[in-house]
Scaffold this motif. Sequence first.
Motif, PDB file in Angstrom:
ATOM      1  N   GLY A  96       0.827  -1.196   0.000  1.00  0.00           N
ATOM      2  CA  GLY A  96       0.000   0.000   0.000  1.00  0.00           C
ATOM      3  C   GLY A  96       0.855   1.238   0.000  1.00  0.00           C
ATOM      4  O   GLY A  96       1.701   1.427  -0.865  1.00  0.00           O
ATOM      5  N   LYS A  97       0.664   2.106   0.990  1.00  0.00           N
ATOM      6  CA  LYS A  97       1.431   3.334   1.092  1.00  0.00           C
ATOM      7  C   LYS A  97       2.868   3.049   1.527  1.00  0.00           C
ATOM      8  O   LYS A  97       3.157   2.016   2.133  1.00  0.00           O
ATOM      9  CB  LYS A  97       0.777   4.270   2.109  1.00  0.00           C
ATOM     10  N   GLY A  98       3.748   4.009   1.225  1.00  0.00           N
ATOM     11  CA  GLY A  98       5.107   3.917   1.722  1.00  0.00           C
ATOM     12  C   GLY A  98       5.167   4.361   3.174  1.00  0.00           C
ATOM     13  O   GLY A  98       4.163   4.732   3.780  1.00  0.00           O
TER      14      GLY A  98
ATOM     15  N   THR B  43       6.800   1.100  -2.936  1.00  0.00           N
ATOM     16  CA  THR B  43       5.420   1.110  -3.380  1.00  0.00           C
ATOM     17  C   THR B  43       5.124  -0.169  -4.133  1.00  0.00           C
ATOM     18  O   THR B  43       6.004  -0.968  -4.423  1.00  0.00           O
ATOM     19  CB  THR B  43       5.135   2.309  -4.304  1.00  0.00           C
ATOM     20  N   LYS B  44       3.871  -0.318  -4.465  1.00  0.00           N
ATOM     21  CA  LYS B  44       3.396  -1.549  -5.091  1.00  0.00           C
ATOM     22  C   LYS B  44       4.063  -1.794  -6.440  1.00  0.00           C
ATOM     23  O   LYS B  44       4.301  -2.937  -6.824  1.00  0.00           O
ATOM     24  CB  LYS B  44       1.881  -1.445  -5.240  1.00  0.00           C
TER      25      LYS B  44
ATOM     26  N   SER C  12       2.256  -3.406   7.172  1.00  0.00           N
ATOM     27  CA  SER C  12       1.192  -2.415   7.020  1.00  0.00           C
ATOM     28  C   SER C  12       0.838  -1.877   8.393  1.00  0.00           C
ATOM     29  O   SER C  12       0.916  -2.592   9.390  1.00  0.00           O
ATOM     30  CB  SER C  12      -0.055  -3.029   6.377  1.00  0.00           C
ATOM     31  N   ARG C  13       0.456  -0.609   8.450  1.00  0.00           N
ATOM     32  CA  ARG C  13      -0.148  -0.118   9.678  1.00  0.00           C
ATOM     33  C   ARG C  13      -1.476  -0.826   9.878  1.00  0.00           C
ATOM     34  O   ARG C  13      -2.099  -1.279   8.918  1.00  0.00           O
ATOM     35  CB  ARG C  13      -0.336   1.392   9.622  1.00  0.00           C
ATOM     36  N   ALA C  14      -1.916  -0.910  11.106  1.00  0.00           N
ATOM     37  CA  ALA C  14      -3.081  -1.737  11.432  1.00  0.00           C
ATOM     38  C   ALA C  14      -4.416  -1.019  11.259  1.00  0.00           C
ATOM     39  O   ALA C  14      -5.462  -1.631  11.437  1.00  0.00           O
ATOM     40  CB  ALA C  14      -2.974  -2.262  12.865  1.00  0.00           C
TER      41      ALA C  14
ATOM     42  N   THR D  10      -3.471  -2.606   1.199  1.00  0.00           N
ATOM     43  CA  THR D  10      -2.542  -3.733   1.309  1.00  0.00           C
ATOM     44  C   THR D  10      -3.247  -5.054   1.052  1.00  0.00           C
ATOM     45  O   THR D  10      -2.733  -5.918   0.328  1.00  0.00           O
ATOM     46  CB  THR D  10      -1.888  -3.742   2.694  1.00  0.00           C
ATOM     47  N   ILE D  11      -4.423  -5.225   1.629  1.00  0.00           N
ATOM     48  CA  ILE D  11      -5.169  -6.472   1.440  1.00  0.00           C
ATOM     49  C   ILE D  11      -5.585  -6.632  -0.014  1.00  0.00           C
ATOM     50  O   ILE D  11      -5.580  -7.745  -0.565  1.00  0.00           O
ATOM     51  CB  ILE D  11      -6.403  -6.503   2.367  1.00  0.00           C
TER      52      ILE D  11
END
Length: 238
Positions: free
Chosen positions: A19-21, A98-99, A123-125, A133-134
């Motif tokens: 997902g995000k950096g 990044t992706k 990933s942050r939660a 991310t998912i």
Amino acid sequence: MATKGTLDETVILGFGSGGKGGVGKSTLAVAAARILAEDLRVLLVNSDSVRTAVRLIKRGRDEHFPFDMADAVDELDRLPELRHSNDYDVIVVDLPGTKAGAFEAMLTGHDGKPIADLLVIPSRAEFIELEATIESIDTAVIPAGIPYLLVLNQVPTKRRDRAMQHRETLRNRKNHQPVVVAETLITYSATYFDAHEAAMTVIDMPGVHSYARGLEAEQRALVDEYRTMLNLPAARRR
């Protein structure tokens, strides 16, 4: 330090962001290399153009980074060659932040199998972070058959209960394949910034009873999860 072992074949451990950096990918990769190098011959390969790991290691002392490093930015197409290394037991690959290109770089080697033996995806939660991310895991990682581990990273202490709820929800999805989520939660702490400024990981931060020891315990527990998934020998505790 104990005498380092030798495995029958090289293991590839990749760190990529879906997902995000800024999710602590490079910090996890360097910590993994640092811990695994206590027992095994380790190479850290940087392919992230930000070069967080490279700059950290170049500023640091050799005893804080007891592994070899290679800078391989813009050489993702050469990653399949890592499989044929006879000089290292474990090669840790810090992928682009990044992706784009990160997962694809791990998909297929010369033998048609995924290059990575395990792809670690931090990933942050928080849901807004997890959602992207998912999606990457569902659309790119699972279809490619890459063994992976989602790590809930940078978890604020006051949000641990919420993070554990997200972990269980992802493990027990009803209409989608369950997500492989690490048992270990990695706590958000300014100590990581202090360690980076001091050119070391939290593993080498001084203080027998300091907060760094709790963070070190989390990193070691997470590396134990990598070892289990990769069938690596158990750590030789010092």
